[in-house]
Structures are given as C-alpha cells and as structure tokens.
Design an enzyme around this catalytic site. Structure first.
Site, PDB file in Angstrom:
ATOM      1  N   GLY A   9      17.025 111.538  12.147  1.00  0.00           N
ATOM      2  CA  GLY A   9      15.776 111.050  12.940  1.00  0.00           C
ATOM      3  C   GLY A   9      16.233 110.448  14.175  1.00  0.00           C
ATOM      4  O   GLY A   9      16.778 109.378  14.244  1.00  0.00           O
ATOM      5  N   ASN A  33      17.887 116.011  13.041  1.00  0.00           N
ATOM      6  CA  ASN A  33      16.527 115.633  13.231  1.00  0.00           C
ATOM      7  C   ASN A  33      15.793 116.953  12.652  1.00  0.00           C
ATOM      8  O   ASN A  33      16.233 117.914  13.085  1.00  0.00           O
ATOM      9  CB  ASN A  33      16.209 115.374  14.528  1.00  0.00           C
ATOM     10  CG  ASN A  33      14.887 114.853  15.052  1.00  0.00           C
ATOM     11  OD1 ASN A  33      14.603 113.433  14.713  1.00  0.00           O
ATOM     12  ND2 ASN A  33      13.738 115.825  15.517  1.00  0.00           N
ATOM     13  N   ASN A 102      10.835 100.753   9.210  1.00  0.00           N
ATOM     14  CA  ASN A 102       9.925  99.656   8.916  1.00  0.00           C
ATOM     15  C   ASN A 102       9.318  99.852   7.756  1.00  0.00           C
ATOM     16  O   ASN A 102       8.093  99.878   7.433  1.00  0.00           O
ATOM     17  CB  ASN A 102       8.976  99.352  10.249  1.00  0.00           C
ATOM     18  CG  ASN A 102       9.502  98.239  11.031  1.00  0.00           C
ATOM     19  OD1 ASN A 102      10.147  97.414  10.641  1.00  0.00           O
ATOM     20  ND2 ASN A 102       9.006  98.272  12.200  1.00  0.00           N
ATOM     21  N   SER A 128      15.944  94.807  13.381  1.00  0.00           N
ATOM     22  CA  SER A 128      15.040  94.221  14.370  1.00  0.00           C
ATOM     23  C   SER A 128      15.622  94.148  15.678  1.00  0.00           C
ATOM     24  O   SER A 128      16.965  94.048  15.894  1.00  0.00           O
ATOM     25  CB  SER A 128      14.483  92.630  13.918  1.00  0.00           C
ATOM     26  OG  SER A 128      13.844  91.939  15.168  1.00  0.00           O
ATOM     27  N   LYS A 182      13.086  91.141   6.409  1.00  0.00           N
ATOM     28  CA  LYS A 182      12.658  91.752   7.897  1.00  0.00           C
ATOM     29  C   LYS A 182      10.899  91.385   7.988  1.00  0.00           C
ATOM     30  O   LYS A 182      10.500  91.213   9.277  1.00  0.00           O
ATOM     31  CB  LYS A 182      12.714  93.190   8.022  1.00  0.00           C
ATOM     32  CG  LYS A 182      12.222  93.971   9.140  1.00  0.00           C
ATOM     33  CD  LYS A 182      12.831  93.443  10.339  1.00  0.00           C
ATOM     34  CE  LYS A 182      11.915  93.912  11.648  1.00  0.00           C
ATOM     35  NZ  LYS A 182      11.331  94.978  11.739  1.00  0.00           N
ATOM     36  N   HIS A 185      10.760  87.890   8.901  1.00  0.00           N
ATOM     37  CA  HIS A 185      11.083  87.934  10.537  1.00  0.00           C
ATOM     38  C   HIS A 185       9.680  88.180  11.119  1.00  0.00           C
ATOM     39  O   HIS A 185       9.492  87.345  12.386  1.00  0.00           O
ATOM     40  CB  HIS A 185      12.262  88.833  10.775  1.00  0.00           C
ATOM     41  CG  HIS A 185      12.232  88.918  12.229  1.00  0.00           C
ATOM     42  ND1 HIS A 185      11.702  89.869  13.084  1.00  0.00           N
ATOM     43  CD2 HIS A 185      13.229  88.334  13.222  1.00  0.00           C
ATOM     44  CE1 HIS A 185      11.836  89.767  14.141  1.00  0.00           C
ATOM     45  NE2 HIS A 185      13.042  88.964  14.290  1.00  0.00           N
ATOM     46  N   ASN A 186       9.050  89.172  10.904  1.00  0.00           N
ATOM     47  CA  ASN A 186       8.063  89.541  11.955  1.00  0.00           C
ATOM     48  C   ASN A 186       6.936  88.694  11.654  1.00  0.00           C
ATOM     49  O   ASN A 186       6.048  88.272  12.633  1.00  0.00           O
ATOM     50  CB  ASN A 186       7.459  90.931  11.422  1.00  0.00           C
ATOM     51  CG  ASN A 186       8.472  92.026  11.914  1.00  0.00           C
ATOM     52  OD1 ASN A 186       9.744  91.804  12.030  1.00  0.00           O
ATOM     53  ND2 ASN A 186       7.970  93.290  12.200  1.00  0.00           N
ATOM     54  N   GLU A 189       7.468  85.714  13.852  1.00  0.00           N
ATOM     55  CA  GLU A 189       7.408  86.388  15.138  1.00  0.00           C
ATOM     56  C   GLU A 189       6.141  86.108  15.597  1.00  0.00           C
ATOM     57  O   GLU A 189       5.751  85.563  16.675  1.00  0.00           O
ATOM     58  CB  GLU A 189       8.024  87.752  15.158  1.00  0.00           C
ATOM     59  CG  GLU A 189       7.691  88.554  16.590  1.00  0.00           C
ATOM     60  CD  GLU A 189       8.021  90.039  16.303  1.00  0.00           C
ATOM     61  OE1 GLU A 189       9.234  90.326  15.887  1.00  0.00           O
ATOM     62  OE2 GLU A 189       7.240  90.846  16.806  1.00  0.00           O
ATOM     63  N   TYR A 190       5.153  86.445  14.703  1.00  0.00           N
ATOM     64  CA  TYR A 190       3.574  86.325  15.097  1.00  0.00           C
ATOM     65  C   TYR A 190       3.332  84.935  15.231  1.00  0.00           C
ATOM     66  O   TYR A 190       2.748  84.920  16.454  1.00  0.00           O
ATOM     67  CB  TYR A 190       2.785  86.849  14.052  1.00  0.00           C
ATOM     68  CG  TYR A 190       2.676  88.178  13.887  1.00  0.00           C
ATOM     69  CD1 TYR A 190       3.382  89.349  13.701  1.00  0.00           C
ATOM     70  CD2 TYR A 190       1.372  88.725  13.769  1.00  0.00           C
ATOM     71  CE1 TYR A 190       3.111  90.713  13.694  1.00  0.00           C
ATOM     72  CE2 TYR A 190       0.817  90.078  13.639  1.00  0.00           C
ATOM     73  CZ  TYR A 190       1.718  90.902  13.687  1.00  0.00           C
ATOM     74  OH  TYR A 190       1.311  92.424  13.583  1.00  0.00           O
ATOM     75  N   ARG A 287      -5.071  87.085  16.256  1.00  0.00           N
ATOM     76  CA  ARG A 287      -4.915  88.637  16.954  1.00  0.00           C
ATOM     77  C   ARG A 287      -6.342  89.411  16.515  1.00  0.00           C
ATOM     78  O   ARG A 287      -6.952  90.042  17.390  1.00  0.00           O
ATOM     79  CB  ARG A 287      -3.780  89.477  16.504  1.00  0.00           C
ATOM     80  CG  ARG A 287      -2.589  88.759  17.154  1.00  0.00           C
ATOM     81  CD  ARG A 287      -1.545  89.889  16.855  1.00  0.00           C
ATOM     82  NE  ARG A 287      -0.131  89.196  16.912  1.00  0.00           N
ATOM     83  CZ  ARG A 287       1.083  89.944  17.374  1.00  0.00           C
ATOM     84  NH1 ARG A 287       0.974  91.236  16.914  1.00  0.00           N
ATOM     85  NH2 ARG A 287       2.123  89.568  17.354  1.00  0.00           N
ATOM     86  N   HIS A 450     -13.047  73.393 -16.027  1.00  0.00           N
ATOM     87  CA  HIS A 450     -11.565  73.662 -15.528  1.00  0.00           C
ATOM     88  C   HIS A 450     -10.581  72.776 -16.070  1.00  0.00           C
ATOM     89  O   HIS A 450      -9.228  72.821 -15.701  1.00  0.00           O
ATOM     90  CB  HIS A 450     -11.294  73.989 -14.218  1.00  0.00           C
ATOM     91  CG  HIS A 450     -11.959  75.569 -13.834  1.00  0.00           C
ATOM     92  ND1 HIS A 450     -11.992  76.625 -14.533  1.00  0.00           N
ATOM     93  CD2 HIS A 450     -13.067  75.904 -13.339  1.00  0.00           C
ATOM     94  CE1 HIS A 450     -12.439  77.707 -14.431  1.00  0.00           C
ATOM     95  NE2 HIS A 450     -13.252  77.377 -13.366  1.00  0.00           N
TER      96      HIS A 450
END
Ligand code: NBP
Length: 477
Positions: A9, A33, A102, A128, A182, A185-186, A189-190, A287, A450
């Site tokens: 790739g 590839n 990803n 990343s 990962k 991590h993202n 990041e947000y 977002r 409950h």
C-alpha cells in the site's frame, strides 16, 4: 529474499513509512502496491532508498527474509482484508502481518482470531502523526503477540519518533490493544482541540482580542505547562492571514468541523464500557452541532437578543489558561480511565505510563504534559483517577477558582463552552460529598421497583409507592 521488512500500500502513508524504514540503518524494504504504477513512481523518485519493488504479491512475499514481516498501509476495511488474505495465503507460521491502517480495534481482534490458527502473527498497529509523522517519526501503538514484537519491536523503534531519548513505540498489549489505544489517542485529540477552540472563543468574544493577539497568547502558553503541538499550531493558524481577503484566516473558514469517525468510536465504546468520557463526548458532539446548519439558523431567527459579553480585566487570559489546563487534565483522565476499562474487558495488560511516554512525540497530542501523566502512573499504576495523582490534584486545585469563573463568565456571556463545562461538572461530580443520584435512584424505585440501598444499614430495599409507602427489604440481593 533480501528485505527484512515490506510495505504493502503505497499511497501517502505507505510511501512515507517505507521511505522512513529505508532511511534507517539495517533495513532493506520491499514494496508492493495493487496498482504497480504507484510502486514504480516511488522507486523512481527515491533511488536512494534502495527499495525492492515487486509487481506481484508472490514476488513481494518471495523478496522477504524470514520471519517475513509486512506492514499493510491500505484503505481501512475491505482493502485491508483483501491484502491480509493475500499475505496469509502465502506466509508461513512465524511470519508477521502488520496492519498499520486506522482499523477499528474490534476488527483487529476478529482478524487476529481468524489468522491465529495458521501460526502467522497478526499485529494491529496504531500509527499516529499523519503524513509527516510517517516520514519523519510517528508514534506507534502495536498490539499482537509478545513473540511478534521481538522481531517487530526493533524495526518499529528504528522509525518511531524519539522523545527524550526514547522511541515512541511500545508493545501495547495483545490482539486489538494497539488499535484500541490509538482510538483513545484520537478521542483525547478531539477533546484537546475543542478545549483550545473554546479558549480562543473566550479570548475573542469575552476578552476582546483579535486573532493575531490571541496567537501571541497561545505562543506564550506554549512556553509553559500547556506546551504542546496543538497549542503551537493553533498560534500559527491564528496568525495566518487570508491572502484573498486580507482577513484573519480563521474568519474565512466555514464554522463546520468534520470528522473521520475515530472520535465517534471512542464515545461508542465508552458507552459500552460504562466509562464517563464527557469531555471527549462533548468534543465529538460540538463538531456535530457545528454541522447542524438548519437548526443553527432556525434558533438564530427566533432568538430576540443575545447576552452582552461580560467585562473582563487583563487577568482573564491567565484564568482561561488555568481553565484550559484543568479541563485538559479531565479529558486525559477520562481517556486513561477508558484504557483501564478496555484492558479489563479485553484482557490486556497495558502499561499506562508507557502509553503516556509514547504519546510524547510523533503524534498529534504530543506534549510535555504527558511526562506528568507517565510519572503519575509510574508512581502508582492503580491510581483511581489522574485527578488523584498529587501533581494533578495540586494543578487543578490551583486553577479551580479561575476555572469556575471562566465557565460562569462564559455562561453569562452566551459563549458555548461544552468542553470546559463538561469537564468542570465531571470534576464536581467526583469531588462533591453527595450526588443527586440518590433522587434518581428513588425515582427508579417509584416507577420501576428498581430498589435502592440505604446510607445507614446494609441491604436492598423497595418502598410501596402505590400503596401505604412502607419499606420492605428485598431478599436475594
Ligand atoms: P488510503 O487510505 O487512501 O488508501 C489507498 C491505498 O489503499 C492505495 O495503496 C490503494 O491501492 C490501496 N487499496 C485500496 Br483503496 N483497496 C485495495 C484493495 N482492495 N487491495 C489492495 N490495495 C488496496 O491511503 P493512506 O491515506 O495512505 O492511508 C493508509 C492507511 O493509513 C489507512 O488505513 C488510513 O486510515 C491510515 N492512516 C492515514 C493517516 C493519514 O494522515 N492519511 C494517518 C494515520 C493513519 P491502489 O493504489 O491500487 O488504489
């Protein structure tokens, strides 16, 4: 068979990773590839790399020395599965297939289970740092077997970013652990990006500063405890002037933020794991709200008047910095809580101090701050929350008054601060002596029987709400 590592790739990520690998002493890199033109282009443009190109997958596999090790950098999903199958058909027990894309960690777990019976190692590795990171040194989060890491570890260490002398790579845990981390991590990041954006909005709307002046504030912050890649690039973005209009660049960008889905994955999994990650979730929702153009216009039409921004003095920027820092501590605490919960559910042994360390370089959330997190988890791996760790407890205590003032000022001024607000509410929820959850539980007992527990004696109880309201103990709980 002369290559010790191969890359399949060769779009932007794969090409850059292959070039990075080739630039390190001891590596000979095989490349392949699906569309051969891409392979030819890479090899022609980079003769210095000494690539071993193959047009067919058979030749690619034959060009790899044993144990064969290949990193897949193709489109996540179907493309990745297609290449995994091609390699798995040709590889032998002990060989290693790495998915550097990803992938969703659940897919990685499933793929590992599918490949494991063949004796081939399947490693999902979170990478990343985008294109630049792939070329010059990413943060790498590999999962898979410990055995595969013996071969793979040194190769990945050779290309990873270096932070304070240490390569930003560690064996995260088995099967999907790397892609899980990962994902976290993202998610962080947000949250980090949203908090920075809110700080900007406050400095502008309430503080009355122009983007160029705010750029100076951020540049100043970047010399203190907030120092990070995201703060650094924010200063650069805010300083940038649009060539076409002469306006601050940030003013000509449509105020709708997109996403590729990893933040959503984080929140979906947080719900499944039962981990409160409000700071991350609000960033993902912010977002989403930004994209609700019709609703935003509809509400703007019916709103008669907006609050006037509060008056603030020169200390406001310092208060925003403290609020930002405290909110950031919360977001990271929530992210690391999710690592704890994921590790428990999926049976991973994850060293959180090492995760903090490999995020110090190469990745988007790289920051000095991560040293403090590494220290906290190094000192006490089982600390209940980062907010309990002495350094962070002190930092949040120092910033607490400012944090409250900033959130209150935002509310009175009509500045949306979903990140700051959610972080502060989360902190207060943990810090307060008693939560109104008592009332919620009582409501649950009223309409759904409950049951509840009492503060003054053990046992499980139910009140006859529709009858005489006597309380009875419920056996068998
Ligand atoms: P893309 O995600 O754009 O994928 C393009 C590559 O996938 C090409 O090499 C293409 O081959 C190959 N491919 C496809 Br599409 N379907 C295939 C199939 N069925 N069989 C074989 N190959 C197939 O590339 P990228 O942007 O370099 O990203 C690679 C991976 O890295 C992705 O998983 C991505 O999510 C991840 N990632 C990207 C970034 C980033 O900043 N871009 C950062 C971190 C991670 P072709 O040339 O023949 O079409």
């Amino acid at each position: 068979a002369r290559a010790n590592i191969g890359v399949v790739g060769l779009a932007v990520m794969g090409s850059n990773l292959a070039r990075n690998l080739a630039s390190r002493e001891g590596n000979t890199v095989a490349v392949h590839n699906r569309t051969y033109a891409r392979t030819e282009q890479l090899v022609t443009e980079h003769p210095e790399a000494g690539f071993v190109p193959s047009e067919s997958i058979d030749d690619f596999v034959a060009s790899l020395a044993k144990p064969r090790t290949a990193i897949i950098m193709v489109q996540a999903g179907k493309g990745t599965d297609a290449v995994i199958d091609q390699l798995a058909e040709r590889f032998e027990p002990g060989d290693i297939i790495v998915d550097g894309g990803n992938a969703n960690f659940q897919d990685t777990i499933a793929r590992e289970q599918r490949i494991a019976p063949t004796g081939i190692h399947f490693v999902g590795a979170g990478i990343s740092g985008g294109e630049e990171g792939a070329l010059h040194g990413p943060s790498i989060m590999p999962g898979g077997s410990a055995e595969s890491y013996e071969t793979l570890g040194p190769i990945l260490a050779s290309i990873a970013a270096v932070a304070e002398g240490e390569p930003c790579v560690t064996h995260v845990g088995t099967d999907g652990a790397g892609h899980f981390v990962k994902m976290i991590h993202n998610g962080i990041e947000y949250a980090d990006m949203q908090l920075i954006a809110e700080a900007f909005d406050l400095l502008r709307t309430v503080g009355g500063l122009e983007p160029a002046a705010i750029a100076d504030v951020f540049a100043e912050w970047n010399r203190g405890p907030l120092e990070s890649y995201l703060i650094e690039i924010t200063a650069e973005v805010l300083r940038h002037v649009d060539a076409a209009t002469g306006k601050p660049f940030v003013d000509v960008v449509l105020d709708q933020a997109g996403s590729k889905g990893t933040g959503v994955w984080t929140v979906q999994n947080a719900l499944d794991l039962g981990v409160p990650v409000g700071g991350i979730a609000e960033a993902v929702f912010a977002r989403a709200v930004s994209g609700k153009q019709a609703q935003r216009e509809a509400v703007r039409r019916v709103v008669a008047s907006r609050p006037q921004p509060q008056r603030v003095d020169a200390s406001f920027a310092d208060e925003v910095a403290k609020a930002l820092y405290a909110s950031k501590v919360v977001a990271y605490a929530q992210g690391f809580d999710m690592i704890t919960a994921g590790a428990r559910k999926y049976g991973w042994d994850i060293r959180k101090d090492r995760i903090a360390k490999i995020w110090r370089g190469g990745c988007i959330i790289r920051a000095q701050f991560l040293n403090r997190i590494a220290e906290a988890y190094d000192e006490d791996p089982d600390v209940a929350t980062l907010l309990e760790a002495p350094y962070f407890a002190q930092a949040v205590a120092d910033g607490e008054r400012a944090w409250r003032r900033v959130v209150a000022t935002a509310a009175q001024s009509g500045v949306p601060v979903p990140g700051f607000g959610a972080a502060l509410s989360y902190y207060d929820s943990l810090a307060v002596e008693r939560l109104p959850a008592a009332l919620v539980q009582a409501q649950r007992d009223y309409f759904g029987a409950h049951t509840y527990q009492r503060v003054d004696r053990p046992g499980t109880f139910h009140t006859q709400w529709s009858g005489d309201r006597t309380e009875s103990e419920v056996p068998g709980h």
